[in-house]
Write a protein that holds these residues in place. Sequence first.
Motif, short mmCIF file in Angstrom:
data_model
loop_
_atom_site.label_atom_id
_atom_site.label_comp_id
_atom_site.label_asym_id
_atom_site.label_seq_id
_atom_site.Cartn_x
_atom_site.Cartn_y
_atom_site.Cartn_z
N SER A 20 13.26 69.64 -77.04
CA SER A 20 14.45 68.97 -77.55
C SER A 20 14.12 67.56 -78.02
O SER A 20 14.71 67.07 -79.00
CB SER A 20 15.55 68.93 -76.48
N LEU A 24 14.65 66.21 -81.73
CA LEU A 24 15.38 64.98 -82.00
C LEU A 24 14.56 64.00 -82.84
O LEU A 24 15.09 63.36 -83.76
CB LEU A 24 15.78 64.32 -80.68
N PHE A 235 18.73 65.18 -70.83
CA PHE A 235 18.00 66.25 -71.51
C PHE A 235 17.84 67.51 -70.66
O PHE A 235 17.17 68.45 -71.07
CB PHE A 235 16.60 65.75 -71.93
N ARG A 245 26.30 64.48 -71.55
CA ARG A 245 26.28 64.75 -73.00
C ARG A 245 27.69 64.81 -73.56
O ARG A 245 27.93 64.36 -74.69
CB ARG A 245 25.53 66.05 -73.28
N THR A 291 20.64 67.78 -78.49
CA THR A 291 20.12 68.23 -77.20
C THR A 291 20.89 69.44 -76.69
O THR A 291 20.30 70.42 -76.21
CB THR A 291 20.20 67.10 -76.16
N SER A 294 19.90 72.44 -78.72
CA SER A 294 18.54 72.84 -78.40
C SER A 294 18.48 73.61 -77.09
O SER A 294 17.76 74.61 -76.96
CB SER A 294 17.64 71.61 -78.33
#
Length: 397
Positions: A20, A24, A235, A245, A291, A294
């Motif tokens: 991820s 990014l 993450f 997130r 993220t 992903s």
Amino acid sequence: MIHRTAATAAQHSRSGRISSLDLLRGVAILGTFGTNVFLFAHPGGPLGFFQDFVSTANGFAQHVEVGLRTLSNGKFLALLTILFGVGLELQYQSARRRGVPWPGRYPLRAGILFMEGVAHYLLVFEADVLMAYGLTSLLVAYLIGRSDRVVRNVVIVVGGVYTTLILAVTALLVAGPGISGAPAQVDPATTASWPAQVTVRFTDFLLLRAETVLIVPSAVVLFLLGSRLRRAGVFEDTEKGAKLRARLLVLGFAVGLPLNVLTGFGGPDWFLVDRYLLPPLVALGLLALVTHLSLRMRDKPGFVRSGLIAVGRTSLSCYVLQNVLAGFLCYGWGLGLAERFADARPWWIVGLWVFVGLVDVAFALLWLRRFDRGPLELLMHRLYAPRRTPRASGPAQ
């Protein structure tokens, strides 16, 4: 063949790396060029762009160009800056696991990055960020291991002073006569000679590097923010990471993006807020969104995702490559497309971004078939990695 290469790159990315983060970085590198492409595509080059800050297009095309600039301006650079802080945190944690003193030899790495930035600035691009990253990483290397309280205080003080100054200058611009809304008359001959460009970059070093004063304080905050987001688990595919997130998505797209659109169309007086204050909020939303996607995409990566991951793994090399290629395509000493298609803005600029982005992806995929790092990454690793004394293998035969 390229599709097989793409799948291989994605698989390698999952081996000992956080895919991820590579994804990014790839998004950030190509997105950063979405901002820089307008500097290259100005008939007077970056210097011409810096003189007027406004579009040379007219009517509907001008509104489209302003919208495209607003979409990219500062956001992907802020995302790249946050990710640099995440990378610094990973190196710090790695040093701790191995029992290696920190920052140890890291200042050497920061110095190498700074010198790469000097070369990139002089030879390629006036708006280089590597020099600022080198300076910032040297400062943050001594802060990243401090307590959360110390880091929080640094972020509050530096971020607060920085925000206050940006808002104060913006208030003066809005209240005063402001920046002219008419494009300046720029001589395309300024990009006709590469040696002349290098000379100008050298002689006007302090003037052209003035943005570093604005980038470094912001980067200190974003580096430390990236470090702490990594520690907070943003993450990770956990409930805690998902909640974090979700908050970043709201902050980025419900708060930062609407305000950024307003300042983007508010005129050149709002340039500082539009580029330096609001984009980091949107960048946090982008970080959370990419993220999240992903972590949810567990199938075999296709060409697009694998290509972005490959660009992320060779981010330094792709950053320089896209600027070298854009200079050759746009400037008078190359193909001179900026002057030739000056009346076709912003449509041809979109095509330029797509073409250069595809070259980046193709280069990254093909290079990673034989190497595990990009060429500049390999150079930095060779310069930075400590020389190992070979073991004695017994008496010579």
